[in-house]
Design a protein around this motif. Structure first.
Motif, PDB file in Angstrom:
ATOM      1  N   VAL A 184       0.843  -1.206   0.000  1.00 59.07           N
ATOM      2  CA  VAL A 184       0.000   0.000   0.000  1.00 59.07           C
ATOM      3  C   VAL A 184       0.872   1.248   0.000  1.00 59.07           C
ATOM      4  O   VAL A 184       0.649   2.186  -0.774  1.00 59.07           O
ATOM      5  N   ARG A 185       1.892   1.292   0.852  1.00 59.77           N
ATOM      6  CA  ARG A 185       2.774   2.466   0.910  1.00 59.77           C
ATOM      7  C   ARG A 185       3.531   2.656  -0.405  1.00 59.77           C
ATOM      8  O   ARG A 185       3.697   3.786  -0.867  1.00 59.77           O
ATOM      9  N   GLN A 186       4.007   1.563  -1.012  1.00 62.57           N
ATOM     10  CA  GLN A 186       4.730   1.690  -2.285  1.00 62.57           C
ATOM     11  C   GLN A 186       3.834   2.228  -3.385  1.00 62.57           C
ATOM     12  O   GLN A 186       4.247   3.068  -4.167  1.00 62.57           O
ATOM     13  N   VAL A 187       2.597   1.739  -3.443  1.00 66.05           N
ATOM     14  CA  VAL A 187       1.678   2.192  -4.488  1.00 66.05           C
ATOM     15  C   VAL A 187       1.330   3.662  -4.284  1.00 66.05           C
ATOM     16  O   VAL A 187       1.344   4.449  -5.234  1.00 66.05           O
ATOM     17  N   VAL A 188       1.045   4.072  -3.044  1.00 66.80           N
ATOM     18  CA  VAL A 188       0.699   5.465  -2.766  1.00 66.80           C
ATOM     19  C   VAL A 188       1.891   6.375  -3.055  1.00 66.80           C
ATOM     20  O   VAL A 188       1.726   7.490  -3.557  1.00 66.80           O
ATOM     21  N   ARG A 189       3.105   5.909  -2.763  1.00 66.24           N
ATOM     22  CA  ARG A 189       4.303   6.696  -3.046  1.00 66.24           C
ATOM     23  C   ARG A 189       4.512   6.842  -4.555  1.00 66.24           C
ATOM     24  O   ARG A 189       4.868   7.912  -5.045  1.00 66.24           O
TER      25      ARG A 189
ATOM     26  N   GLU B  36      -2.322   9.721  -6.597  1.00 66.07           N
ATOM     27  CA  GLU B  36      -3.730   9.919  -6.957  1.00 66.07           C
ATOM     28  C   GLU B  36      -4.500   8.605  -7.084  1.00 66.07           C
ATOM     29  O   GLU B  36      -5.639   8.590  -7.543  1.00 66.07           O
ATOM     30  N   VAL B  37      -3.926   7.497  -6.643  1.00 67.12           N
ATOM     31  CA  VAL B  37      -4.575   6.192  -6.753  1.00 67.12           C
ATOM     32  C   VAL B  37      -5.908   6.196  -5.991  1.00 67.12           C
ATOM     33  O   VAL B  37      -6.030   6.824  -4.944  1.00 67.12           O
ATOM     34  N   GLY B  38      -6.907   5.506  -6.557  1.00 64.60           N
ATOM     35  CA  GLY B  38      -8.208   5.416  -5.904  1.00 64.60           C
ATOM     36  C   GLY B  38      -8.166   4.460  -4.727  1.00 64.60           C
ATOM     37  O   GLY B  38      -7.722   3.326  -4.855  1.00 64.60           O
ATOM     38  N   LEU B  39      -8.630   4.910  -3.555  1.00 68.80           N
ATOM     39  CA  LEU B  39      -8.614   4.098  -2.328  1.00 68.80           C
ATOM     40  C   LEU B  39     -10.040   3.920  -1.819  1.00 68.80           C
ATOM     41  O   LEU B  39     -10.836   4.859  -1.877  1.00 68.80           O
TER      42      LEU B  39
END
Length: 192
Positions: A161-166, A170-173
């Protein structure tokens, strides 16, 4: 030469999950098996089955159950451990235990299905939707939590999760992930 090649290769974090889940199911079955055989022989059955044949059948069913749970529970995940946004590789029941890989920047949305929400899940599941790509025929990734009945804070989900957000802010959560990430975004917990 091998030492130089290993030094030059990017450092990866490996996660393997499933052994404790398989063991827990096997122990629960082993505890329930004598009770079920005793109830069966205590008048619920009029057949002439012997205790030995019932025990043999129960052991075969145990072996089949453990094999099915092992297929569903065992998972391998490898992540870039240098804090970067490198390739994520995984293999589990959803990929037929074949290794698949994707970049965190390819993820367009994420959702967390928590085990404690009570939908017959042993572990929480992180579902990632990837942008369509010509080199890949699949666009959905499902990765399981490393802890039984976890809430998504355990590895490898937290790191993914942290890698994707980094990599893609703007990723949809979904609501579960927004609640999980809120302390990190508002400064009440340090980003690991």
């Amino acid at each position: 030469m091998n030492r130089l090649a290993r030094t030059a290769a990017p450092h990866r974090r490996l996660f393997r999950a499933g052994g404790h889940t398989v063991l827990a199911v096997a122990v629960l079955y082993l505890l329930a098996m004598p009770i079920a055989i005793w109830i069966h022989h205590d008048g619920l059955s009029r057949s002439g089955h012997s205790f030995g044949s019932d025990l043999e059948l129960a052991l075969w069913l145990l072996a089949a159950l453990v094999a099915l749970v092992a297929l569903a529970a065992i998972q391998r995940v490898s992540l870039d451990a240098d804090g970067g946004v490198g390739t994520i590789r995984y293999a589990n029941i959803t990929s037929g235990h074949r290794s698949r890989c994707f970049e965190p920047a390819e993820v367009v949305s994420m959702s967390l299905h928590r085990a404690k929400d009570g939908r017959l899940r042993l572990t929480s599941t992180l579902e990632l939707r990837l942008a369509p790509s010509p080199h890949r025929r699949w666009n959905t990734v499902a990765i399981f939590d490393g802890d039984m009945s976890g809430d998504g804070r355990a590895e490898p989900l937290a790191t993914i999760v942290r890698q994707v957000v980094r990599a893609r802010p703007e990723v949809g959560l979904d609501a579960n992930l927004r609640a999980l990430l809120a302390p990190y975004r508002y400064g009440t917990a340090a980003d690991r």
